[in-house]
Design a protein around this motif. Sequence first.
Motif, PDB file in Angstrom:
ATOM      1  N   ALA A   1      53.202  32.960  33.475  1.00  0.00           N
ATOM      2  CA  ALA A   1      52.743  31.605  33.195  1.00  0.00           C
ATOM      3  C   ALA A   1      51.294  31.380  33.632  1.00  0.00           C
ATOM      4  O   ALA A   1      50.762  30.296  33.455  1.00  0.00           O
ATOM      5  CB  ALA A   1      53.659  30.597  33.892  1.00  0.00           C
ATOM      6  N   LEU A   2      50.651  32.400  34.207  1.00  0.00           N
ATOM      7  CA  LEU A   2      49.283  32.228  34.685  1.00  0.00           C
ATOM      8  C   LEU A   2      48.274  32.427  33.561  1.00  0.00           C
ATOM      9  O   LEU A   2      48.517  33.180  32.631  1.00  0.00           O
ATOM     10  CB  LEU A   2      48.981  33.244  35.795  1.00  0.00           C
ATOM     11  N   SER A   3      47.123  31.756  33.689  1.00  0.00           N
ATOM     12  CA  SER A   3      46.032  31.973  32.730  1.00  0.00           C
ATOM     13  C   SER A   3      45.316  33.266  33.104  1.00  0.00           C
ATOM     14  O   SER A   3      45.555  33.834  34.172  1.00  0.00           O
ATOM     15  CB  SER A   3      45.055  30.812  32.798  1.00  0.00           C
ATOM     16  N   GLY A   4      44.427  33.709  32.215  1.00  0.00           N
ATOM     17  CA  GLY A   4      43.713  34.956  32.459  1.00  0.00           C
ATOM     18  C   GLY A   4      42.976  34.975  33.792  1.00  0.00           C
ATOM     19  O   GLY A   4      43.057  35.936  34.538  1.00  0.00           O
ATOM     20  N   GLY A   5      42.276  33.874  34.078  1.00  0.00           N
ATOM     21  CA  GLY A   5      41.507  33.801  35.311  1.00  0.00           C
ATOM     22  C   GLY A   5      42.393  33.758  36.541  1.00  0.00           C
ATOM     23  O   GLY A   5      42.121  34.414  37.547  1.00  0.00           O
TER      24      GLY A   5
ATOM     25  N   THR B   1      36.153  41.549  35.440  1.00  0.00           N
ATOM     26  CA  THR B   1      36.112  40.354  34.584  1.00  0.00           C
ATOM     27  C   THR B   1      36.271  40.671  33.110  1.00  0.00           C
ATOM     28  O   THR B   1      35.938  39.858  32.257  1.00  0.00           O
ATOM     29  CB  THR B   1      34.792  39.577  34.772  1.00  0.00           C
ATOM     30  N   ALA B   2      36.777  41.864  32.785  1.00  0.00           N
ATOM     31  CA  ALA B   2      36.952  42.217  31.378  1.00  0.00           C
ATOM     32  C   ALA B   2      37.880  41.203  30.716  1.00  0.00           C
ATOM     33  O   ALA B   2      38.891  40.807  31.288  1.00  0.00           O
ATOM     34  CB  ALA B   2      37.524  43.620  31.270  1.00  0.00           C
ATOM     35  N   ALA B   3      37.508  40.763  29.538  1.00  0.00           N
ATOM     36  CA  ALA B   3      38.338  39.872  28.722  1.00  0.00           C
ATOM     37  C   ALA B   3      38.544  38.485  29.332  1.00  0.00           C
ATOM     38  O   ALA B   3      39.521  37.815  29.033  1.00  0.00           O
ATOM     39  CB  ALA B   3      39.693  40.507  28.419  1.00  0.00           C
ATOM     40  N   LEU B   4      37.634  38.051  30.210  1.00  0.00           N
ATOM     41  CA  LEU B   4      37.748  36.695  30.758  1.00  0.00           C
ATOM     42  C   LEU B   4      36.746  35.775  30.070  1.00  0.00           C
ATOM     43  O   LEU B   4      35.682  36.206  29.640  1.00  0.00           O
ATOM     44  CB  LEU B   4      37.469  36.700  32.259  1.00  0.00           C
TER      45      LEU B   4
ATOM     46  N   SER C   1      35.909  31.492  33.855  1.00  0.00           N
ATOM     47  CA  SER C   1      36.724  32.304  34.747  1.00  0.00           C
ATOM     48  C   SER C   1      35.910  33.449  35.339  1.00  0.00           C
ATOM     49  O   SER C   1      36.100  33.829  36.491  1.00  0.00           O
ATOM     50  CB  SER C   1      37.919  32.898  33.994  1.00  0.00           C
ATOM     51  N   ARG C   2      34.993  33.979  34.530  1.00  0.00           N
ATOM     52  CA  ARG C   2      34.154  35.073  35.021  1.00  0.00           C
ATOM     53  C   ARG C   2      33.338  34.612  36.199  1.00  0.00           C
ATOM     54  O   ARG C   2      33.308  35.265  37.241  1.00  0.00           O
ATOM     55  CB  ARG C   2      33.190  35.530  33.925  1.00  0.00           C
ATOM     56  N   ALA C   3      32.679  33.469  36.035  1.00  0.00           N
ATOM     57  CA  ALA C   3      31.837  32.943  37.103  1.00  0.00           C
ATOM     58  C   ALA C   3      32.673  32.724  38.358  1.00  0.00           C
ATOM     59  O   ALA C   3      32.245  33.015  39.473  1.00  0.00           O
ATOM     60  CB  ALA C   3      31.193  31.645  36.657  1.00  0.00           C
ATOM     61  N   ASN C   4      33.900  32.237  38.161  1.00  0.00           N
ATOM     62  CA  ASN C   4      34.801  31.986  39.275  1.00  0.00           C
ATOM     63  C   ASN C   4      35.187  33.281  39.991  1.00  0.00           C
ATOM     64  O   ASN C   4      35.175  33.366  41.215  1.00  0.00           O
ATOM     65  CB  ASN C   4      36.036  31.265  38.729  1.00  0.00           C
TER      66      ASN C   4
END
Lengths: 327, 255
Positions: free
Chosen positions: A136-140, A164-167, A171-174
């Motif tokens: 149930a989690l998002s990618g990030g 961070t592949a595919a983010l 989310s990447r910055a995070n």
Amino acid sequence: MIEARGLARTFRTRGRTTDAVRGVDLDVAAGELVGFLGPNGAGKTTTLRMLTTLLRPTAGTATVAGRDLAGDPLGVRRRIGYVGQTGGTRPEARVHEELEAIGRLYGRTKSDARARTVALADRLDLTDLLRRPVKALSGGQRRRLDIAMGLVHDPRLVFLDEPTAALDPRSRANVWQHIRALREQHGTTVFLTTHYLDEADALCDRVLVIDNGTIVATGAPAELKARVAGDLVAVGVEHRDLPRVAEIAARIPRSSEVATVERGVQFRVPRGDLAMPELLRALDVADIATTSLRVHQPTLDDVFLTLTGRTIRDAELSTEQEAPVGA
Amino acid sequence: MARETWLVFSRALMLSLRNPAWMIIGLMQPVLYLFFFGPLLEQMTEHTPGFPPGTSWQILTPALIAQLALFGAAFVGFGLLAELRLGVIERLQVTPVSRTALLLGRVLRDAVHLLTQSVLILILAFTVFDLRASFGAVVLTLTMVFLLGIALASCSYALALTLRSEEAFPAVLNTVLLPIMLLSGIMIPITRGLAPDWLYAISRWNPFTHVIDAERASFRSEFTTDALLTGWLVLLVLAGLGVLWGVRTFRRESA
């Protein structure tokens, strides 16, 4: 923290041998945040898998977190954290269960593993997600869990494979923030692989550029970029003015690689911003009208291009077919 | 090692308990055989010369349990391949946990899974159908099933890790399992009276024949026969070799 000499790995598939990594030497000091940059199939993941005891080197030696890789893989495993490309969490399990289970496998008691889970969740903003199933989690969020999974035993050295592949950009910055915090707030040594140049640029103290299984350059991002002969200045002018503009460009102090292109003139100069006023004055005196003006600062992509003669994207296209499984 | 094995085992068991549907689906085949094939065998056992002694249910039930093992435990490698794809295995391999514990914990989970299914089948055969067997026979058979589960699950993991392909794995497995199943006399016992000499001879080379023969002997309460001893010896060797193969493959996988 890491010291590798002549690390190499050959894969044998159907009678054909592929040299995925051909003799890599690398040194990482404690507290460094080092990026391993290269196109897919260059041997980044293979090297990482060797350093984390997941793959036996066919040649070479390494000391990782103070333990000999070949002689004491168990010692290495106890001291390093590893966050693989594909997380390693079961979709049907709950977040806290995964963290606790892995904590138990590192020898923590039940209550200790639970306490550690709460602490890690707080650190990686997972507190509200602890009771959710992983699927149930998002990618990030998933990525943050993956990182937490690698920190359960509080290792001094953490390996991150393409963190961070595919983010998506946010989310990447995070995730970048969390990786920086690892080093800045906890003094952890971080070794990550990436094929994103901006990631290496934004995150790492030092970058190792790998291509075709060998390290082709090492240095801080700024240092590497300085190796490329400065900024690229592009002046757009009418066709008839091209020869005169090229002449002017050649007279700019320390300019080099002057070339006429489709609708303008290009040249390199160590500081594009400083050369600009002088260039404009000279053009004005010669009464030449410019249609456009651009200063392009070198990126790590230019570095890669200068070092290997191809851009990362080209390198990826050419290695995609021959990249061995797991490389 | 024991602690680590227990951790891997209890974790795996908890996750499979969360999805009990798979256990029920796995039970469908033997249940269907009991209902739609068992009654046929009843008449055949009585009127065909060459059938081994015992009632049809004493012949069929142990065979169905063995079949459950062959087609259940032998396919557990599939789960491993999925976890390999998800990076779960890698995640476990970078922990200091012993490779043997990583294998044994899973294998024990699979053996317990198989044991539970077998108990359910036995209950059904006892209550709905006319199976009669002593308590000792049941305990003996379940112990054999447990060992068979350990042997087959270990081999399955070793094979899956060697092939590392979700396409090749079932293909290889089906190719191997079908002859093993047919040659072990699961549905109709391969006896001297029923089978031509060459078929009988081949079937004797199949380890599973001996395991099933031993189960059938114990159901007939023939606790002192050669069949039982041979079956046990074969099974112990099988389980030993299977675990050895599995452990070796798990170790080889990393530095």
